[in-house]
Write a protein that holds these residues in place. Structure first.
Motif, PDB file in Angstrom:
ATOM      1  N   VAL B  70       0.897  -1.122   0.110  1.00 44.87           N
ATOM      2  CA  VAL B  70       0.041   0.114  -0.113  1.00 44.87           C
ATOM      3  C   VAL B  70       0.884   1.256   0.093  1.00 44.87           C
ATOM      4  O   VAL B  70       1.791   1.449   0.783  1.00 44.87           O
ATOM      5  N   GLU B  71       0.594   2.189  -0.802  1.00 42.36           N
ATOM      6  CA  GLU B  71       1.367   3.384  -0.954  1.00 42.36           C
ATOM      7  C   GLU B  71       0.487   4.262   0.071  1.00 42.36           C
ATOM      8  O   GLU B  71      -0.254   4.979  -0.479  1.00 42.36           O
ATOM      9  N   ASP B  72       0.855   4.012   1.464  1.00 41.86           N
ATOM     10  CA  ASP B  72       0.245   4.893   2.519  1.00 41.86           C
ATOM     11  C   ASP B  72       0.276   6.225   2.225  1.00 41.86           C
ATOM     12  O   ASP B  72       1.260   6.691   1.947  1.00 41.86           O
ATOM     13  N   PHE B  73      -0.978   6.870   2.559  1.00 39.75           N
ATOM     14  CA  PHE B  73      -0.951   8.346   2.643  1.00 39.75           C
ATOM     15  C   PHE B  73       0.085   9.005   3.457  1.00 39.75           C
ATOM     16  O   PHE B  73       0.417  10.047   3.061  1.00 39.75           O
ATOM     17  N   GLU B  74       0.501   8.514   4.288  1.00 37.73           N
ATOM     18  CA  GLU B  74       1.766   8.890   5.321  1.00 37.73           C
ATOM     19  C   GLU B  74       2.790   8.954   4.749  1.00 37.73           C
ATOM     20  O   GLU B  74       3.446   9.610   5.231  1.00 37.73           O
ATOM     21  N   ALA B  76       3.616  10.361   2.020  1.00 39.15           N
ATOM     22  CA  ALA B  76       3.628  11.719   1.530  1.00 39.15           C
ATOM     23  C   ALA B  76       4.541  12.588   2.302  1.00 39.15           C
ATOM     24  O   ALA B  76       5.358  13.379   2.012  1.00 39.15           O
ATOM     25  N   LYS B  77       4.750  12.139   3.742  1.00 39.59           N
ATOM     26  CA  LYS B  77       5.712  12.918   4.526  1.00 39.59           C
ATOM     27  C   LYS B  77       6.681  12.058   5.344  1.00 39.59           C
ATOM     28  O   LYS B  77       7.960  12.872   5.620  1.00 39.59           O
ATOM     29  N   LEU B  78       6.326  10.967   5.345  1.00 37.17           N
ATOM     30  CA  LEU B  78       7.096   9.885   6.258  1.00 37.17           C
ATOM     31  C   LEU B  78       7.857   8.959   5.292  1.00 37.17           C
ATOM     32  O   LEU B  78       7.351   8.281   4.458  1.00 37.17           O
ATOM     33  N   ARG B 109      -2.157   2.507  11.710  1.00 34.33           N
ATOM     34  CA  ARG B 109      -1.329   3.131  10.722  1.00 34.33           C
ATOM     35  C   ARG B 109      -1.290   4.558  10.472  1.00 34.33           C
ATOM     36  O   ARG B 109      -1.032   5.273   9.514  1.00 34.33           O
ATOM     37  N   ARG B 110      -1.839   5.053  11.619  1.00 38.22           N
ATOM     38  CA  ARG B 110      -2.028   6.724  11.722  1.00 38.22           C
ATOM     39  C   ARG B 110      -1.267   6.824  13.128  1.00 38.22           C
ATOM     40  O   ARG B 110      -1.082   6.035  13.847  1.00 38.22           O
ATOM     41  N   MET B 111      -1.073   8.174  13.295  1.00 41.68           N
ATOM     42  CA  MET B 111      -0.445   8.456  14.591  1.00 41.68           C
ATOM     43  C   MET B 111      -1.525   8.236  15.893  1.00 41.68           C
ATOM     44  O   MET B 111      -1.097   7.837  16.749  1.00 41.68           O
ATOM     45  N   SER B 112      -2.756   8.544  15.645  1.00 41.62           N
ATOM     46  CA  SER B 112      -3.608   8.176  16.649  1.00 41.62           C
ATOM     47  C   SER B 112      -4.241   6.716  16.968  1.00 41.62           C
ATOM     48  O   SER B 112      -4.357   6.228  15.780  1.00 41.62           O
ATOM     49  N   ASN B 139       5.231  13.656  21.340  1.00 40.38           N
ATOM     50  CA  ASN B 139       4.582  14.783  20.714  1.00 40.38           C
ATOM     51  C   ASN B 139       4.079  14.227  19.206  1.00 40.38           C
ATOM     52  O   ASN B 139       3.764  15.015  18.556  1.00 40.38           O
ATOM     53  N   VAL B 140       4.153  12.964  19.035  1.00 35.61           N
ATOM     54  CA  VAL B 140       3.552  12.500  17.773  1.00 35.61           C
ATOM     55  C   VAL B 140       2.373  11.469  18.260  1.00 35.61           C
ATOM     56  O   VAL B 140       1.249  11.942  18.215  1.00 35.61           O
ATOM     57  N   ALA B 144      -1.141  12.501  19.650  1.00 32.56           N
ATOM     58  CA  ALA B 144      -2.546  12.226  18.589  1.00 32.56           C
ATOM     59  C   ALA B 144      -3.519  11.480  19.112  1.00 32.56           C
ATOM     60  O   ALA B 144      -4.584  11.690  19.313  1.00 32.56           O
TER      61      ALA B 144
END
Lengths: 196, 196, 196, 196
Positions: B70-74, B76-78, B109-112, B139-140, B144
């Motif tokens: 999966v090209e995880d949306f995350e 985009a930054k990480l 698979r998200r911060m929260s 902080n991450v 979250a």
């Protein structure tokens, strides 16, 4: 980094402006959460809004609107605030929808504009993939909104000169976290470009 | 403030321990996101875990688990991280469920830990109203998770000595924001009391 | 109507196959919720799966997986079922992921495959806009999944010959509701076309 | 079954009345979705409302309210309907909040009153665990709302004489599904008891 997101995003990205909590509570001297520095970003918020309107971009006017007669869970930490119909809850003079078909209201009662609202649905229906997010406070509602937007797959640009906080060190930390983990802290000019 | 939440919360609050991202990625020297300071909180994390187990409290072991292919949306930054089955994604030695009926896994698979998981459902089914949230990074993913927990109505206690970050100033800012707006930054002893 | 959705949808729609609850519980004679008619759709489910694989379409294998040691809210109405690791919870022979990079698992514990899962996130990340939804029961988990998919903006095709129920009149009503309000009840051939 | 839920639920259950889509669109002869049978349940809806008010129960007035200037995803299947401010979208005469502190509005634009709204949050904040759900249509918005409510853990009572549909066979199937899988189809008297 900026080069990177630009080359990646500029083509085909459909961008909306999301204005967070531009309400009397924070911006009007009589507001319950007023702080003087908030007024410093007002001209920049107007610049973003003018640009978005000039380009017929979607504009979302987010505001804190708490239901009367509810012991909101938020009151475990925060005093009652921004009750529907109050002076605090009203948009600060010069903000709020202009009445054209590209401007929408989102009433929220959590820090994130996505929580228990139809914002994600609206943005999907409008085929939006990128957001310019501005307003107050950088470390509270702006950041919380960026967190959810990024989680949902939106590319988030946060113009440094169009967000702030009554506690500058917390705004700085929020912008650093956003830029590292959730989006892009950009200049006002870059945000205006994205809305053009 | 602490007096306040104690008097308010101690009676009848059903409390769970939520451990966030105690994985090789952050804690093992070979981990992709390893930072030396992370290991400093390990003894305190064990103390919380022992206390929760001794009191038969619900323990939720949250970990970052990204789907392969999966090209995880995350991303985009990480950079890609914590792919299911990798060494990075495994729990750090000494952590993870003990096999008793009070311990549960949440893969995120998200911060929260609440985003796109059944954590809220699980906590409701277990009648939990208060959370002790510990782990990395302050902080991450910790922050979250606190943000969503607070939005959903949980009372969140974050023990200062059981969270940290590779960037201490960002951890400090996160704890200040959490304590001001979303929960209570407490001592380890206070967190242990809440789990007793 | 069919002409309509075709002309509207066929161009540019990226389509996934979502198989709902093809588990021993319903399909295996020893399953707790086994009903003989379920087996009648097995050949058609295989046809859809073969077609999706031949065209490299995304395939989502959804299954009911309840956590042990949880008094699941569902048990207010339903007996305990499909506990993780049980024979009931396993995929029926011939179903489940083939191990290629286009096939994904979604474990759910509610009727809808979207509830408290990352299905919507996965489909967004894969740029999917249209779903062929098949499996059991037409009036329970299939319908619930269609309801959420439609609410989120997906176009849902439900092949009449690849869904059913132990109570045919309820399956008929579900298909009528789906076709009127939420999606398109189509022939097997039409569903195969959409997956080509 | 009824005995069962009663013994199980009556003690300590905090119950709210949820009225779904009692709007001109369905109930007023000039409404776009008017059907004559809808008016048959009006006296029963009034009985439920009087009872809830007499007992100071929470009442949630749910209505379909679509945003103007949005190509709502629902329009893939349904004609434009219940635009904010229209005659169709207004409450039918005699319904809507009475102005006391126990009555709340939920505006929705999906079938389920929980989708993209703060209904779940409101009910949690009010410590509600049981819902009496009535209104129209049994097989569309009432059922969809019951599905989400049950998924979230609410006990749902649907009074047979206070819901219906322009297609009676679909209402019957919806009530059968609800009673089998999601809640309890009850008599009007039982619903009134639950609100007492």
């Amino acid at each position: 980094m900026n080069t990177d997101w630009r080359s990646h995003l500029v083509t085909g990205a459909s961008t909306a402006l999301v204005l967070v909590d531009i309400q009397n509570s924070f911006f009007h001297p009589a507001g319950s959460n007023y702080y003087e520095a908030a007024t410093e970003i007002v001209p920049n918020l107007h610049r973003l809004l003018r640009r978005a309107r000039a380009s017929d971009r979607l504009v979302v006017h987010v505001s804190e609107q708490h239901r009367p007669d509810v012991e909101d869970f938020e009151y475990a930490k925060l005093p009652e605030h921004c009750i529907v119909g109050s002076h605090d809850a009203a948009f600060f003079k010069g903000f709020g929808p202009a009445g054209n078909s590209n401007e929408f209201l989102i009433d929220k009662r959590r820090m994130s504009a996505f929580f228990a609202t139809d914002l994600d649905l609206l943005l999907r229906e409008k085929s939006i993939s990128r957001l310019v997010i501005a307003g107050v406070k950088a470390n509270v509602c702006v950041r919380a909104t960026v967190q959810d937007a990024f989680s949902l797959g939106y590319r988030c640009l946060v113009p440094r000169q169009a967000v702030n906080s009554n506690r500058p060190h917390l705004a700085d930390a929020a912008l650093e976290d956003i830029d590292r983990y959730m989006g892009w802290a950009v200049t006002l000019a870059e945000a205006e470009d994205a809305l053009s």
